[in-house]
Design a protein around this motif. Structure first.
Motif, PDB file in Angstrom:
ATOM      1  N   ARG A 182     -11.914 -11.038   9.168  1.00  0.00           N
ATOM      2  CA  ARG A 182     -13.307 -11.482   9.261  1.00  0.00           C
ATOM      3  C   ARG A 182     -13.589 -12.647   8.318  1.00  0.00           C
ATOM      4  NH1 ARG A 182     -14.481  -5.906  10.529  1.00  0.00           N
ATOM      5  NH2 ARG A 182     -14.370  -5.322   8.339  1.00  0.00           N
ATOM      6  N   ARG A 183     -12.780 -12.769   7.275  1.00  0.00           N
ATOM      7  CA  ARG A 183     -12.935 -13.875   6.333  1.00  0.00           C
ATOM      8  C   ARG A 183     -12.112 -15.102   6.756  1.00  0.00           C
ATOM      9  NH1 ARG A 183     -13.323 -11.072   0.328  1.00  0.00           N
ATOM     10  NH2 ARG A 183     -14.517  -9.243   0.981  1.00  0.00           N
ATOM     11  N   ASN A 184     -11.596 -15.053   7.966  1.00  0.00           N
ATOM     12  CA  ASN A 184     -10.804 -16.151   8.529  1.00  0.00           C
ATOM     13  C   ASN A 184      -9.535 -16.431   7.738  1.00  0.00           C
ATOM     14  OD1 ASN A 184     -12.637 -16.744  10.701  1.00  0.00           O
ATOM     15  ND2 ASN A 184     -13.990 -17.713   9.193  1.00  0.00           N
ATOM     16  N   ARG A 185      -8.952 -15.375   7.210  1.00  0.00           N
ATOM     17  CA  ARG A 185      -7.662 -15.498   6.533  1.00  0.00           C
ATOM     18  C   ARG A 185      -6.546 -15.222   7.531  1.00  0.00           C
ATOM     19  NH1 ARG A 185      -9.130 -14.258   1.086  1.00  0.00           N
ATOM     20  NH2 ARG A 185      -6.959 -14.407   0.425  1.00  0.00           N
ATOM     21  N   ALA A 186      -5.395 -15.822   7.323  1.00  0.00           N
ATOM     22  CA  ALA A 186      -4.215 -15.485   8.129  1.00  0.00           C
ATOM     23  C   ALA A 186      -3.678 -14.158   7.621  1.00  0.00           C
ATOM     24  CB  ALA A 186      -3.159 -16.579   8.005  1.00  0.00           C
ATOM     25  N   VAL A 187      -3.668 -13.136   8.470  1.00  0.00           N
ATOM     26  CA  VAL A 187      -3.346 -11.772   8.047  1.00  0.00           C
ATOM     27  C   VAL A 187      -2.118 -11.266   8.793  1.00  0.00           C
ATOM     28  CG1 VAL A 187      -4.175  -9.401   7.800  1.00  0.00           C
ATOM     29  CG2 VAL A 187      -5.795 -11.312   7.633  1.00  0.00           C
ATOM     30  N   LEU A 188      -1.137 -10.789   8.035  1.00  0.00           N
ATOM     31  CA  LEU A 188       0.050 -10.153   8.606  1.00  0.00           C
ATOM     32  C   LEU A 188       0.181  -8.757   8.024  1.00  0.00           C
ATOM     33  CD1 LEU A 188       2.767 -10.235  10.208  1.00  0.00           C
ATOM     34  CD2 LEU A 188       3.828 -11.073   8.083  1.00  0.00           C
ATOM     35  N   VAL A 189       0.212  -7.745   8.886  1.00  0.00           N
ATOM     36  CA  VAL A 189       0.486  -6.375   8.461  1.00  0.00           C
ATOM     37  C   VAL A 189       1.956  -6.096   8.746  1.00  0.00           C
ATOM     38  CG1 VAL A 189      -0.051  -3.933   8.777  1.00  0.00           C
ATOM     39  CG2 VAL A 189      -1.878  -5.638   8.904  1.00  0.00           C
ATOM     40  N   ILE A 232       0.847  -1.192   0.000  1.00  0.00           N
ATOM     41  CA  ILE A 232       0.000   0.000   0.000  1.00  0.00           C
ATOM     42  C   ILE A 232       0.882   1.241   0.000  1.00  0.00           C
ATOM     43  CG2 ILE A 232      -1.751   1.301   1.269  1.00  0.00           C
ATOM     44  CD1 ILE A 232      -2.884  -1.272   2.274  1.00  0.00           C
ATOM     45  N   CYS A 233       0.646   2.131  -0.958  1.00  0.00           N
ATOM     46  CA  CYS A 233       1.491   3.319  -1.077  1.00  0.00           C
ATOM     47  C   CYS A 233       0.631   4.555  -1.276  1.00  0.00           C
ATOM     48  CB  CYS A 233       2.487   3.159  -2.224  1.00  0.00           C
ATOM     49  SG  CYS A 233       1.750   3.183  -3.877  1.00  0.00           S
ATOM     50  N   GLY A 234       1.289   5.719  -1.253  1.00  0.00           N
ATOM     51  CA  GLY A 234       0.599   6.989  -1.444  1.00  0.00           C
ATOM     52  C   GLY A 234       1.380   8.110  -0.797  1.00  0.00           C
ATOM     53  N   LYS A 235       0.911   9.334  -0.962  1.00  0.00           N
ATOM     54  CA  LYS A 235       1.569  10.477  -0.350  1.00  0.00           C
ATOM     55  C   LYS A 235       1.316  10.481   1.155  1.00  0.00           C
ATOM     56  CE  LYS A 235      -0.497  14.549  -0.194  1.00  0.00           C
ATOM     57  NZ  LYS A 235      -1.379  14.467   1.004  1.00  0.00           N
ATOM     58  N   GLY A 236       2.107  11.252   1.864  1.00  0.00           N
ATOM     59  CA  GLY A 236       1.893  11.386   3.293  1.00  0.00           C
ATOM     60  C   GLY A 236       0.516  11.954   3.607  1.00  0.00           C
ATOM     61  N   GLY A 237      -0.194  11.336   4.534  1.00  0.00           N
ATOM     62  CA  GLY A 237      -1.503  11.808   4.928  1.00  0.00           C
ATOM     63  C   GLY A 237      -2.646  11.389   4.025  1.00  0.00           C
ATOM     64  N   SER A 238      -2.366  10.548   3.041  1.00  0.00           N
ATOM     65  CA  SER A 238      -3.432  10.129   2.120  1.00  0.00           C
ATOM     66  C   SER A 238      -4.369   9.105   2.744  1.00  0.00           C
ATOM     67  CB  SER A 238      -2.823   9.556   0.834  1.00  0.00           C
ATOM     68  OG  SER A 238      -2.035   8.412   1.109  1.00  0.00           O
ATOM     69  N   GLY A 239      -3.908   8.431   3.802  1.00  0.00           N
ATOM     70  CA  GLY A 239      -4.744   7.431   4.457  1.00  0.00           C
ATOM     71  C   GLY A 239      -4.263   6.009   4.257  1.00  0.00           C
ATOM     72  N   LYS A 240      -2.978   5.822   3.975  1.00  0.00           N
ATOM     73  CA  LYS A 240      -2.427   4.476   3.749  1.00  0.00           C
ATOM     74  C   LYS A 240      -2.655   3.563   4.953  1.00  0.00           C
ATOM     75  CE  LYS A 240       1.788   5.731   3.116  1.00  0.00           C
ATOM     76  NZ  LYS A 240       1.542   7.156   3.467  1.00  0.00           N
ATOM     77  N   SER A 241      -2.322   4.048   6.133  1.00  0.00           N
ATOM     78  CA  SER A 241      -2.452   3.213   7.330  1.00  0.00           C
ATOM     79  C   SER A 241      -3.911   2.907   7.634  1.00  0.00           C
ATOM     80  CB  SER A 241      -1.796   3.899   8.532  1.00  0.00           C
ATOM     81  OG  SER A 241      -0.401   4.036   8.334  1.00  0.00           O
ATOM     82  N   THR A 242      -4.790   3.875   7.398  1.00  0.00           N
ATOM     83  CA  THR A 242      -6.223   3.640   7.582  1.00  0.00           C
ATOM     84  C   THR A 242      -6.698   2.515   6.676  1.00  0.00           C
ATOM     85  OG1 THR A 242      -6.650   5.920   8.246  1.00  0.00           O
ATOM     86  CG2 THR A 242      -8.511   4.672   7.352  1.00  0.00           C
ATOM     87  N   VAL A 243      -6.315   2.579   5.418  1.00  0.00           N
ATOM     88  CA  VAL A 243      -6.713   1.545   4.461  1.00  0.00           C
ATOM     89  C   VAL A 243      -6.091   0.204   4.839  1.00  0.00           C
ATOM     90  CG1 VAL A 243      -6.518   0.807   2.049  1.00  0.00           C
ATOM     91  CG2 VAL A 243      -7.108   3.182   2.593  1.00  0.00           C
ATOM     92  N   ALA A 244      -4.829   0.214   5.255  1.00  0.00           N
ATOM     93  CA  ALA A 244      -4.176  -1.033   5.664  1.00  0.00           C
ATOM     94  C   ALA A 244      -4.934  -1.677   6.821  1.00  0.00           C
ATOM     95  CB  ALA A 244      -2.730  -0.766   6.061  1.00  0.00           C
ATOM     96  N   ALA A 245      -5.338  -0.865   7.805  1.00  0.00           N
ATOM     97  CA  ALA A 245      -6.056  -1.393   8.966  1.00  0.00           C
ATOM     98  C   ALA A 245      -7.433  -1.922   8.576  1.00  0.00           C
ATOM     99  CB  ALA A 245      -6.173  -0.313  10.032  1.00  0.00           C
ATOM    100  N   GLY A 287      -7.170 -11.762  15.140  1.00  0.00           N
ATOM    101  CA  GLY A 287      -6.819 -12.408  13.886  1.00  0.00           C
ATOM    102  C   GLY A 287      -5.856 -11.641  13.010  1.00  0.00           C
ATOM    103  N   VAL A 288      -5.362 -10.503  13.465  1.00  0.00           N
ATOM    104  CA  VAL A 288      -4.406  -9.707  12.685  1.00  0.00           C
ATOM    105  C   VAL A 288      -3.067  -9.671  13.418  1.00  0.00           C
ATOM    106  CG1 VAL A 288      -3.860  -7.438  11.715  1.00  0.00           C
ATOM    107  CG2 VAL A 288      -6.221  -8.284  11.677  1.00  0.00           C
ATOM    108  N   ARG A 289      -2.000 -10.018  12.719  1.00  0.00           N
ATOM    109  CA  ARG A 289      -0.650  -9.916  13.262  1.00  0.00           C
ATOM    110  C   ARG A 289       0.027  -8.672  12.697  1.00  0.00           C
ATOM    111  NH1 ARG A 289      -1.205 -15.432  11.772  1.00  0.00           N
ATOM    112  NH2 ARG A 289      -0.844 -16.945  13.444  1.00  0.00           N
ATOM    113  N   LEU A 290       0.886  -8.060  13.505  1.00  0.00           N
ATOM    114  CA  LEU A 290       1.611  -6.861  13.081  1.00  0.00           C
ATOM    115  C   LEU A 290       3.093  -7.026  13.363  1.00  0.00           C
ATOM    116  CD1 LEU A 290       1.824  -3.847  12.180  1.00  0.00           C
ATOM    117  CD2 LEU A 290       1.372  -3.248  14.582  1.00  0.00           C
ATOM    118  N   VAL A 291       3.916  -6.745  12.352  1.00  0.00           N
ATOM    119  CA  VAL A 291       5.371  -6.689  12.489  1.00  0.00           C
ATOM    120  C   VAL A 291       5.831  -5.310  12.048  1.00  0.00           C
ATOM    121  CG1 VAL A 291       7.561  -7.521  11.533  1.00  0.00           C
ATOM    122  CG2 VAL A 291       5.798  -9.156  12.196  1.00  0.00           C
TER     123      VAL A 291
END
Length: 257
Positions: free
Chosen positions: A26-33, A5-18, A101-105
């Protein structure tokens, strides 16, 4: 599937990632951010986790990684910082935060004034993503730093798709042109989503975004999302645009298989 996920600063990248991470959970997928932005201090709050220790620490810290890179000059690309392949479940647990269900590194952060550049984080981010072995239903979402430096570092080359977040600004439009060219050069599909729009700004963005950039969804100004971002609260909204986006990204991945 690996999504950058990319974009300019303040565009909302982290919001979209979350939002996207929660949708896949929610779809029971293994998720790593994977937080590859050395300046982002709030992504974990949006995901509802604690802040994980820098993964850089597992490899001895920034100084040790920098010394290893410098010792390989003039060919730093020959350095293998990781030395093994990991599945999501095999990532050292002391460096993973998780919730619902979400992992973060987090690859690494700038902690002190004058500590030097973030180049070691960029190399580690690229190699970490390249060394991940994923199952068919695993999803990795890389939240990159603002702008295009991550392209120069090669972070995006291992992605299955690049998602650019475009907000109503001239800078986003210019960046879309550059990202379109760079994504084409590395052979990774690019799609874009419009964020924080109203009907007038959305129409103007659609007119001016290059034809080579595929617009896949749109999130208009949303007071709930804005308030959560300002307060550093968990983003656990079920947004129809994100649901449609996840469906589309799954289809893109199947099409490349």
């Amino acid at each position: 599937m690996k999504i950058a996920i990319c974009g300019k600063g303040g565009s909302g990248k982290s919001t979209v990632a979350a939002l996207l991470a929660r949708e896949y959970a929610r779809r029971n997928r293994a998720v790593l951010v994977v937080d590859t932005d050395e300046s982002n201090l709030g992504l974990h709050r949006l995901l509802g986790t604690g802040a994980p220790p820098d993964l850089m620490g597992y490899f001895g810290g920034k100084r040790a990684v920098t010394e290893k890179i410098m010792a390989a000059m003039p060919d730093p690309s020959s350095v293998d910082l990781i030395g093994e392949r990991w599945s999501i479940d095999k990532i050292p647990q002391g460096y993973v935060a998780s919730e619902n269900g979400v992992r973060l590194v987090a690859i690494g952060k700038i902690h002190d004034a004058g500590e030097g550049c973030a180049c070691p984080m960029g190399m580690l981010a690229r190699q970490f993503l390249d060394h991940l072995d994923l199952g068919d239903d695993d999803v990795v979402i890389a939240d990159t730093e603002a702008g295009i430096e991550h392209f120069g570092r090669g972070v995006d080359q291992g992605a299955d798709v690049i998602l650019m977040v475009v907000d109503p600004s001239f800078e986003s439009l210019r960046l879309a042109e550059k990202v379109s060219d760079m994504a084409a050069r590395i052979g990774v599909p690019l799609c874009c989503m419009l964020n924080r729009t109203d009907p007038i700004s959305a129409a103007r963005l659609r007119e001016r975004i290059p034809d080579s950039v595929r617009i896949v969804c749109e999130i208009s100004q949303d007071p709930g999302i804005l308030a959560a971002g300002l307060d550093g609260r968990v983003l656990d909204l079920h947004h129809p645009a994100i649901t449609a986006l996840a469906d589309l990204l799954d289809g893109t991945q199947k099409g490349r298989a």
